[in-house]
Design an enzyme around this catalytic site. Structure first.
Site, mmCIF file in Angstrom:
data_model
loop_
_atom_site.group_PDB
_atom_site.id
_atom_site.type_symbol
_atom_site.label_atom_id
_atom_site.label_comp_id
_atom_site.label_asym_id
_atom_site.label_seq_id
_atom_site.Cartn_x
_atom_site.Cartn_y
_atom_site.Cartn_z
ATOM 1 C CE LYS B 92 -4.056 1.912 2.423
ATOM 2 N NZ LYS B 92 -4.930 1.790 3.611
ATOM 3 C CB SER B 167 -8.091 3.760 2.452
ATOM 4 O OG SER B 167 -7.226 3.070 3.342
ATOM 5 C CB SER B 191 -8.397 1.083 5.426
ATOM 6 O OG SER B 191 -9.105 2.299 5.376
#
Lengths: 503, 512
Positions: B92, B167, B191
């Site tokens: 990420k 996210s 997330s």
């Protein structure tokens, strides 16, 4: 920017108003590394060479508390007779400024490490004034900005600004007093004495060198006036970064006069930040605090609470060094001097050199005499601190020894000191080079005494008849004849002996 | 699922991108495939499908191949390889990577090349995991759909017109589209888990403090937690073990041994949860919950009962206030954490034409660099922390947080783990909730309490909702530092479902 402020005389100001002070002192701790990262705190390094992701506030970086910083804070708290928090947190103080890499300062807000203390300070006449301490808390220093261009040296109007983050994250302890009331006309003196005492305390604790000229100790002066007899505080001004002991005194004095002028003319004091100017001894307006700045404090979520164990605090308490006030009392007794004499020693910054000279073997009265006399005069002439003179306590102790054993009289000793100060070497070398040893040859001295008696028969007769005080004139004659190299006391003895008078 | 499943009966390598991480590691260690072959297979897959999916913001081909070569060299020299050596991973874009761009999905960090590796990045490298690139995300991890990325949305591999969650939508989509067998996410309010749920993958939010946050760009410091994402529970456990553990650079990192997650996952795969007490959170049902989601959840409960668990209903009344508390605490912390993005030291700088003040440049940079959701939360947080409002907002939210923690404590006094649907609905269409923040926030309704209390939680696939054929996630929540329980229960559920379905859920995902 020159702003001429209306002032009233200090005496008039104090006749009508009662000053209330609040002093905030920031002390940079002398830890090896910064408060929240492992970067060095060494002064004078290439700008931005002592930085890392954490003190530069790079995305993703996190703080870790410096345990030595916490220890220093606790020591300061204990020395200021404070309570030490069993559990406290850091908080974020949010505001935007380019010298603060994260745009918040990691500080403490409503949970300081130390609180509710006091510091007894000695005034010039030896009287004691108790200053109550609100709190001492830990925080980090900001970077240093240099604003280029513009008239004020401040960011507004600057063409560009240079930022050095070496200082960012250096541990600071902020020590805040409770409102100091009751000082009256002695407010400036109290303020100076407080900062002096605090500086001595910090140094004695070994947590910082607290050199104000290096910015290691910085003082903000809050001041307000209230009409004599009134219980309510007036509006205060906050004078920032007052950076010498003398400036502390002057800033308080100036603000008292300025506030009094405003109030006396029916005006009102504006709550604002002011800047002190060393050159003029005056303050000028900084930014006006139209409303209290909202720092949006909240507990720092990146740090865990600080919870010093009671055992640790007790251990630190038991290991505290002798504090300046206690030490002064002890030395005063050991040296057998008055409060007033001790205060003079303190004012001259002579305690440490005298102690070091005594440690090097000198009698206390001799050590004190030379540091407070000849050397203090020299330092004053040169406008430097006593300790900045190019002579060591060991050298002074040697001069004292030479005087005690009779090799030097006071006049010659002054010349030896002069020689050391101008770089002629150790006292013994100066004595050799300048040929300064007293005439200790009893034969030569005897001859000189005989000649003096012969040349001053009238005086000699007075002495014989019991006017011993008249011997001074003969001593003077002998000293003159020997070029000042005789031990005056011994000369006096010889004169009286030869004239058959009991000394 | 056999660890040797990478080799078919004829001995030829199957599609390397279809292997689990565990299988990939075994294939590399045994020499059945080289790490470079594995890396290339995934880079090829990325080249083939990511234009459609848009899981990656940055592909580090060179770095990945170099890391893979190093693994092959180690093997050639007879060095012992770690359990994930040579396995590709999608990282990420919130973790700093030295020399590789890190944007956090924001324009404000466009072009920033971090000078340092996050602790997690370092641990991945030390474990010889091959980092393929950085994945898309909602800007500063603020969002539940990845639509808030400044670099465009990511498609859900099950239906590219739908959101992959957020996210961490990029990481989840990379897994679901076989662009990587492992990924890293971060979970502030869900997330990791919510994207896992809507993409049919596995995601774990470890106990707060279990994985170092050093080098993870902060959104909400007291809630943020990095964690493993994978296609199987065992793979997640293997990754969990690599990234977890105490870090002296993170004061909030827990100084205790990592719970035995891999062992628990292997144990759980035997499908035995006898003697475990499992609580069903009463509050996570009712209005707003999609029928198909509740149906799959009920089946999961039944499965666990069949596997020997004792199921009890648990009430956590304070959970009703979790969303409200979260949307005060997270914005408050973010308003402060994001203050450093001022255009002066790194990243975007706007308006520096020599005539404007530093203050103006900062304003212009933040105006241009932050997207609407980030601005919304900065404003919310700034307001909530303001003097005069602090007690009413931030202060009250912290009290709710304490109550939620107590609800959990009470529940865990009675049960070993709690279960619920991970999200109330399956993946919604891109754009559907973009203009309705409240609807968007509801996607995290079930996941937020675990963040507020710092518990460990997992989402794993429990089937497809009958009405839309999209994946449904089962959430398991364990007490802090009992992350191993997630893996034991999760692996048991996974094994039970795979046996029932005859194959892993992702095999039903459409080809891209």
């Amino acid at each position: 920017m020159t702003v001429t402020e209306e002032l009233v005389s200090y005496e008039d100001a104090l006749a009508a108003y009662d000053p209330v002070m609040g002093l905030e002192v920031h002390v940079e701790l002398g830890t090896k590394t910064k408060m929240f990262c492992g970067c060095s705190t060494r002064l004078g390094a290439e700008p931005n060479s002592q930085t890392c992701p954490t003190c530069l506030g790079l995305p993703g970086s996190l703080p870790v508390v410096n345990a030595t910083g916490v220890e220093s804070a606790i020591k300061i708290g204990l020395a200021l007779n404070c309570e030490i928090a069993e559990w406290c947190r850091f908080a974020r103080k949010n505001y935007f400024y380019p010298d603060m890499p994260k745009n918040f300062q990691t500080s403490q807000y409503d949970e300081p490490i130390a609180f509710n203390g006091y510091l007894d300070v000695a005034l010039e006449d030896g009287e004691t004034f108790r200053v109550h301490i609100e709190r001492a808390h830990m925080e980090e220093d900001t970077g240093k900005s240099t604003h280029i261009g513009g008239a004020t040296g401040r960011i507004h109007g600057a063409v560009h600004s240079l930022l050095d983050y070496n200082r960012a994250g250096i541990p600071l302890i902020e020590i805040v007093t409770k409102p100091i009331v009751g000082a009256g006309s002695r407010a400036p003196e109290v303020a100076k004495a407080y900062v002096t005492e605090l500086r001595e305390l910090i140094r004695a604790l070994g947590v910082s060198e607290a050199r104000m000229e290096m910015g290691q100790m910085r003082c903000d002066v809050n001041l307000s006036l209230r009409p004599n007899g009134s219980e309510t505080f007036g509006t205060r001004s906050e004078t920032k970064n007052v950076n010498s002991l003398r400036s502390v005194e002057r800033a308080v004095r100036f603000e008292i006069q300025r506030h009094a002028a405003l109030l006396a003319s029916g005006g009102s004091v504006v709550q604002e930040t002011r800047h002190f100017h060393e050159d003029t001894g005056s303050t000028t307006s900084g930014r006006i605090k139209e409303e209290a700045e909202d720092y949006r404090y909240f507990p720092e979520p990146d740090l865990v609470p600080v919870a010093p164990s009671r055992e640790w605090v007790e251990e630190l308490c038991s290991r505290l060094p002798e504090l300046p006030r206690v030490r002064r009392e002890r030395l005063k007794a050991e040296w057998d001097i008055s409060d007033h004499e001790m205060q003079s020693v303190l004012n001259a910054g002579a305690i440490d050199p005298i102690v070091a000279t005594i440690d090097a073997g000198a009698p206390a009265d001799q050590a004190r005499k030379w540091w407070m006399g000849e050397l203090a005069r020299r330092a004053n002439e040169d406008g430097v601190e006593l300790t900045a003179l190019p002579i060591t306590p060991v050298q002074v102790a040697r001069v004292c020894a030479l005087v005690v054993e009779g090799s030097l009289n006071d006049k010659l000793a002054r010349q030896v000191i002069e020689g050391v100060l101008v770089g002629e070497g150790d006292p013994d070398q100066v004595v050799d080079k300048r040929g300064l040893a007293v005439v200790s040859d009893e034969g030569a001295l005897g001859t000189a005494v005989d000649e003096a008696i012969a040349g001053n028969q009238a005086v000699a007769e007075k002495i014989r008849s019991g006017k011993v005080a008249a011997a001074g004139a003969l001593v003077g004659a002998v000293m003159k004849a020997t070029g000042g190299k005789a031990d005056a006391a011994r000369v006096r003895e010889l004169i009286l002996e030869k004239l058959g008078v009991q000394s | 699922m056999n660890d040797k499943a990478g080799v078919d009966e004829a001995g030829a390598m199957a599609d390397l991108t279809r292997l689990t991480a565990a299988e990939t590691a075994v294939a590399i260690a045994s020499g059945e495939a080289s790490a470079v072959e594995v890396a290339k297979a995934h880079l090829d897959r990325i080249a083939a499908v990511d234009e459609k999916v848009h899981a990656f913001l940055h592909i580090d081909t060179e770095g990945a191949l170099r890391a893979a070569e190093a693994v092959d060299a180690k093997r050639a020299q007879g060095e012992k390889l770690g359990p994930l050596a040579g396995v590709p991973l999608a990282l990420k874009d919130i973790f700093t990577t030295e020399g590789v761009p890190t944007t956090v999905g924001s324009k404000i960090l466009e072009g920033w090349i971090p000078p340092y590796d996050a602790t997690l990045t370092k641990r991945l490298k030390q474990a010889d995991v091959v980092i393929l690139g950085k994945t898309n995300m909602d800007e500063f991890a603020m969002g539940s759909s990845t639509e808030n990325s400044a670099y465009g949305p990511t498609g859900n591999p099950w239906d590219l017109t739908r959101i992959p969650g957020g996210s961490g939508g990029g990481s989840a989509a990379a897994l679901a589209s076989f662009q990587a067998p492992l990924a890293i996410g971060t979970d502030t309010g869900g997330s990791i888990r919510q994207p896992a749920a809507v993409t049919g993958t596995v995601g774990v939010k470890p106990t707060y403090g279990g994985v170092s946050r050093y080098g993870m760009v902060a959104f909400s410091s007291s809630l943020d937690q990095g964690g493993p994402c994978a296609r199987t529970v065992l793979d997640a456990a293997l990754l969990h073990e690599v990234i977890a553990g105490h870090d002296p650079m993170d004061s909030t990192s827990i100084d205790a041994p990592v719970p035995p997650v891999v062992e628990a996952a292997r144990e759980g795969r035997k499908g035995d949860v006898r003697g475990m007490r499992i609580g069903v959170v009463k509050e996570f049902a009712g209005e707003g919950y999609q029928a198909g989601v509740m149906q799959r959840f009920t089946e999961s409960v039944e499965l666990l009962r069949e596997l020997g668990a004792e199921i009890v209903e648990v009430s956590c009344p304070a959970f009703d206030y979790a969303l409200a508390a979260y949307y005060l605490i997270a914005p408050s912390e973010c308003s402060s954490n994001l203050a450093r993005f001022d255009g002066l030291r790194y990243g975007l700088r706007v308006g520096d034409d020599g005539t404007k003040s530093a203050e103006d440049v900062t304003s212009l940079t933040r105006e241009a660099g932050f997207g609407p959701e980030v601005k919304r939360r900065i404003m919310l947080g700034t307001y909530a922390l303001s003097s005069g409002y602090y007690d009413a907002y931030y202060g009250s939210a912290q009290k709710v947080r304490t109550l939620i923690t107590r609800d959990f404590q009470r529940a865990f006094g009675d049960v070993d783990v709690l279960i619920s649907p991970t999200t109330p609905t399956t993946a919604f269409p891109i754009g559907e909730r973009a203009d309705d923040p409240m609807a968007m926030y509801l996607a995290d309704l079930c996941t937020i309490p675990a963040n507020l209390a710092g518990n460990a939680a997992m989402s794993l696939p429990c089937g497809l909702a009958p009405e839309d054929g999209l994946p449904v996630g089962l959430q398991i929540i364990a007490p802090a530092m009992a992350d191993d329980r997630l893996y034991r229960v999760g692996a048991a559920v996974e094994a039970g479902f795979v046996e029932r379905w005859g194959h892993p859920l992702l095999e039903e995902a459409p080809a891209l």
